[in-house]
Design an enzyme around this catalytic site. Sequence first.
Site, PDB file in Angstrom:
ATOM      1  CE1 TYR A 141      -7.953   4.468 -20.746  1.00  0.00           C
ATOM      2  CE2 TYR A 141      -7.225   2.232 -21.233  1.00  0.00           C
ATOM      3  CZ  TYR A 141      -6.954   3.587 -21.127  1.00  0.00           C
ATOM      4  OH  TYR A 141      -5.702   4.065 -21.411  1.00  0.00           O
ATOM      5  CG  ASN A 170       1.388  -2.872 -20.141  1.00  0.00           C
ATOM      6  OD1 ASN A 170       0.387  -2.699 -19.466  1.00  0.00           O
ATOM      7  ND2 ASN A 170       1.476  -3.814 -21.070  1.00  0.00           N
ATOM      8  CG  HIS A 187       0.001   0.541 -14.358  1.00  0.00           C
ATOM      9  ND1 HIS A 187       0.164   1.874 -14.631  1.00  0.00           N
ATOM     10  CD2 HIS A 187      -1.089   0.154 -15.064  1.00  0.00           C
ATOM     11  CE1 HIS A 187      -0.781   2.275 -15.480  1.00  0.00           C
ATOM     12  NE2 HIS A 187      -1.553   1.241 -15.740  1.00  0.00           N
ATOM     13  CG  LEU A 188       3.459  -6.689 -12.687  1.00  0.00           C
ATOM     14  CD1 LEU A 188       2.730  -7.443 -11.577  1.00  0.00           C
ATOM     15  CD2 LEU A 188       3.809  -7.649 -13.825  1.00  0.00           C
ATOM     16  CG  PHE A 206      -4.680 -11.329 -10.803  1.00  0.00           C
ATOM     17  CD1 PHE A 206      -5.576 -11.651  -9.790  1.00  0.00           C
ATOM     18  CD2 PHE A 206      -3.989 -10.128 -10.717  1.00  0.00           C
ATOM     19  CE1 PHE A 206      -5.778 -10.798  -8.716  1.00  0.00           C
ATOM     20  CE2 PHE A 206      -4.181  -9.266  -9.652  1.00  0.00           C
ATOM     21  CZ  PHE A 206      -5.085  -9.603  -8.651  1.00  0.00           C
TER      22      PHE A 206
END
Length: 336
Positions: A141, A170, A187-188, A206
């Site tokens: 990507y 982000n 996405h968070l 994570f």
Amino acid sequence: MAILVTGGAGYIGSVMVEQLAEAGEQVVVLDDISRGHEGALDPGLPFYRGRTGDRELVGRICREHDVDSCIHFAAYAYVGESVTEPKAYFENNTVQAMTLLDELIANGVRRFVFSSTCATYGEPVRVPIDEGHPQAPVNPYGWSKFFVERILEAYDRAYGLRFVALRYFNAAGATKKRGEHHEPETHLIPNVLAAAAGRLPYVSVFGSDYPTPDGTCVRDYIHVTDLCSAHTLALSYLRGGGQSEFINLGNGHGYSVMEVIETARRVTGRGIEARMEPARPGDPARLVADASKARAVLGWKTQYPELEAIIRTAWEWHEAHPEGYPHSLPEGLPKA
Ligand SMILES: NC(=O)c1ccc[n+]([C@@H]2O[C@H](COP(=O)([O-])OP(=O)(O)OC[C@H]3O[C@@H](n4cnc5c(N)ncnc54)[C@H](O)[C@@H]3O)[C@@H](O)[C@H]2O)c1
């Protein structure tokens, strides 16, 4: 004179179209709806369903709408998928972008704003990350966008293309009408809000022993309307004769995963279960932008620098659209 917005049915592109239309600009949208939503489109604006690599279609749009500039959002944007499907990423993000550029230039369009990404930097060697930071992407990507950046530089020199490549950190948040709906969602913030709404049982965190204040990863979140206002400024800059530039778009402030979850608990008033999972390989501890160039070159100012406001607008949109946009994907189109 119209602005061609590719990917205008996607998350950021649809907010861009909303802003441009409010500013009285003529806009035409090109999107194949492979990952966007018809429900995100403004029915009052011209929309072409097709791919950016369809030269005939791009040429027709340029002629029919007297296009003078292009904001190019259309791309696939899942890091993990790019590792397992690199061909699709290079074809869609790089090859099709090049075809789009060729057809734009053939039609005299020489102003181009490009959605690049902080993924072109790879593992940071220093934080905050400025535009001079080495670029060494760690996944296809990032490379697919890196290659477009190099094509842009060469086309600037050879064909007089003038571009601003915006390297986003982000994107998050929503307007009253448009918000983030990806399937799957990686996405968070939308996932934290889905957990707040009970659509997800918990949020995975994570890694909890990173060298950060609370041990979880730190990222730079930028409100989608702030991101889009930088594109409007980039276009004005190019219309004013500005030279081609690579510019970071971030808040310049990092928030940890746990700070995001805690802020979302406060904003939503809901309990959100966080489950600690092992760190993912290739996830850097901190990714934070040095966004001073955007302020200096474009005169950019953020309206929503606070995480709380970013999460609040996203939550309001999710409350108003609990299922996101209506499902309108036809059979047979590529879907993640
Ligand atoms: N969301 C982020 O945080 C983020 C961060 C860095 C960079 N970016 C970049 O910003 C851009 C927009 O991101 P987004 O989150 O809005 O993504 P998105 O998936 O919501 O939107 C992309 C849109 O492009 C369309 N599309 C994809 N390939 C196409 C093609 N070949 N022809 C026509 N349409 C096509 C999709 O249908 C979709 O509507 C992408 O280029 C992405 O790489 C996003």
